[in-house]
Design a protein around this motif. Sequence first.
Motif, PDB file in Angstrom:
ATOM      1  N   LEU A  67       0.732  -1.091  -0.103  1.00  0.00           N
ATOM      2  CA  LEU A  67      -0.201  -0.113   0.207  1.00  0.00           C
ATOM      3  C   LEU A  67       0.872   1.169   0.128  1.00  0.00           C
ATOM      4  O   LEU A  67       0.448   2.393  -0.172  1.00  0.00           O
ATOM      5  N   LYS A  68       2.241   0.923   0.247  1.00  0.00           N
ATOM      6  CA  LYS A  68       3.068   2.390   0.329  1.00  0.00           C
ATOM      7  C   LYS A  68       3.354   2.558  -1.457  1.00  0.00           C
ATOM      8  O   LYS A  68       3.820   3.596  -1.737  1.00  0.00           O
ATOM      9  N   GLU A  69       3.239   1.517  -2.093  1.00  0.00           N
ATOM     10  CA  GLU A  69       3.591   1.881  -3.562  1.00  0.00           C
ATOM     11  C   GLU A  69       2.386   1.695  -4.494  1.00  0.00           C
ATOM     12  O   GLU A  69       2.329   2.376  -5.754  1.00  0.00           O
ATOM     13  N   TYR A  70       1.076   1.553  -3.911  1.00  0.00           N
ATOM     14  CA  TYR A  70      -0.179   1.358  -4.825  1.00  0.00           C
ATOM     15  C   TYR A  70      -1.376   1.924  -3.818  1.00  0.00           C
ATOM     16  O   TYR A  70      -1.248   1.984  -2.644  1.00  0.00           O
ATOM     17  N   ASN A  71      -2.419   2.360  -4.741  1.00  0.00           N
ATOM     18  CA  ASN A  71      -3.699   2.794  -4.094  1.00  0.00           C
ATOM     19  C   ASN A  71      -4.689   1.685  -4.415  1.00  0.00           C
ATOM     20  O   ASN A  71      -4.519   1.233  -5.597  1.00  0.00           O
ATOM     21  N   VAL A  72      -5.667   1.353  -3.614  1.00  0.00           N
ATOM     22  CA  VAL A  72      -6.630   0.340  -3.903  1.00  0.00           C
ATOM     23  C   VAL A  72      -7.971   0.939  -4.117  1.00  0.00           C
ATOM     24  O   VAL A  72      -8.122   1.766  -3.185  1.00  0.00           O
ATOM     25  N   SER A  73      -8.708   0.670  -4.891  1.00  0.00           N
ATOM     26  CA  SER A  73     -10.349   1.049  -4.827  1.00  0.00           C
ATOM     27  C   SER A  73     -11.221  -0.152  -5.150  1.00  0.00           C
ATOM     28  O   SER A  73     -10.671  -1.035  -5.850  1.00  0.00           O
ATOM     29  N   CYS A  74     -12.376   0.059  -4.604  1.00  0.00           N
ATOM     30  CA  CYS A  74     -13.196  -1.047  -4.720  1.00  0.00           C
ATOM     31  C   CYS A  74     -14.635  -0.596  -5.181  1.00  0.00           C
ATOM     32  O   CYS A  74     -15.106   0.441  -4.508  1.00  0.00           O
ATOM     33  N   LYS A  75     -15.296  -1.042  -6.076  1.00  0.00           N
ATOM     34  CA  LYS A  75     -16.503  -0.521  -6.366  1.00  0.00           C
ATOM     35  C   LYS A  75     -17.670  -1.658  -6.501  1.00  0.00           C
ATOM     36  O   LYS A  75     -17.313  -2.921  -7.175  1.00  0.00           O
ATOM     37  N   LEU A  76     -18.957  -1.472  -6.068  1.00  0.00           N
ATOM     38  CA  LEU A  76     -19.933  -2.466  -6.064  1.00  0.00           C
ATOM     39  C   LEU A  76     -21.053  -1.961  -6.818  1.00  0.00           C
ATOM     40  O   LEU A  76     -21.409  -0.843  -6.839  1.00  0.00           O
ATOM     41  N   TYR A  77     -21.399  -2.893  -7.880  1.00  0.00           N
ATOM     42  CA  TYR A  77     -22.491  -2.593  -8.846  1.00  0.00           C
ATOM     43  C   TYR A  77     -23.672  -3.770  -8.752  1.00  0.00           C
ATOM     44  O   TYR A  77     -23.167  -4.893  -8.497  1.00  0.00           O
ATOM     45  N   ASN A  78     -24.844  -3.140  -8.924  1.00  0.00           N
ATOM     46  CA  ASN A  78     -25.998  -4.085  -8.892  1.00  0.00           C
ATOM     47  C   ASN A  78     -26.601  -3.883 -10.416  1.00  0.00           C
ATOM     48  O   ASN A  78     -27.015  -2.667 -10.663  1.00  0.00           O
ATOM     49  N   ASP A  79     -26.458  -4.743 -11.292  1.00  0.00           N
ATOM     50  CA  ASP A  79     -27.100  -4.550 -12.620  1.00  0.00           C
ATOM     51  C   ASP A  79     -26.423  -3.346 -13.218  1.00  0.00           C
ATOM     52  O   ASP A  79     -27.117  -2.773 -14.100  1.00  0.00           O
ATOM     53  N   GLY A  80     -25.041  -3.169 -13.062  1.00  0.00           N
ATOM     54  CA  GLY A  80     -24.258  -2.050 -13.725  1.00  0.00           C
ATOM     55  C   GLY A  80     -24.627  -0.592 -12.932  1.00  0.00           C
ATOM     56  O   GLY A  80     -23.927   0.265 -13.526  1.00  0.00           O
ATOM     57  N   ASN A  81     -25.297  -0.618 -12.062  1.00  0.00           N
ATOM     58  CA  ASN A  81     -25.572   0.633 -11.260  1.00  0.00           C
ATOM     59  C   ASN A  81     -24.714   0.555  -9.972  1.00  0.00           C
ATOM     60  O   ASN A  81     -24.709  -0.178  -9.011  1.00  0.00           O
ATOM     61  N   LEU A  82     -23.908   1.687 -10.009  1.00  0.00           N
ATOM     62  CA  LEU A  82     -23.050   1.730  -8.508  1.00  0.00           C
ATOM     63  C   LEU A  82     -23.972   2.023  -7.332  1.00  0.00           C
ATOM     64  O   LEU A  82     -24.749   2.775  -7.114  1.00  0.00           O
TER      65      LEU A  82
END
Length: 87
Positions: A6-21
């Motif tokens: 995590l010192k070298e990278y950032n992480v993101s997470c997204k959850l979608y239901n049928d394409g809707n965030l």
Amino acid sequence: MNGFSLKEYNVSCKLYNDGNLISSSGSTDGGLIELDEQHYYFVGFENIDQVNLPDSINLTVEITVIPNDSGQKPLTALFNVDLDKEM
């Protein structure tokens, strides 16, 4: 995902239901919580409540590892999970 810091990278997470965030989170805004050196969990910004979700959802999870070095490209992993609400 293995082999990154995590010192070298950032992480993101997204959850979608049928394409809707429906929720998003990331390491740059405090949404990534460390359990131990190799395990983390995400806290979504939007409060997902069972009442707001249909009985069955087609959940798509998008996890993106973003390098701090602009010379490298982000790595994205997608997977789908079908969930049924339990009463």
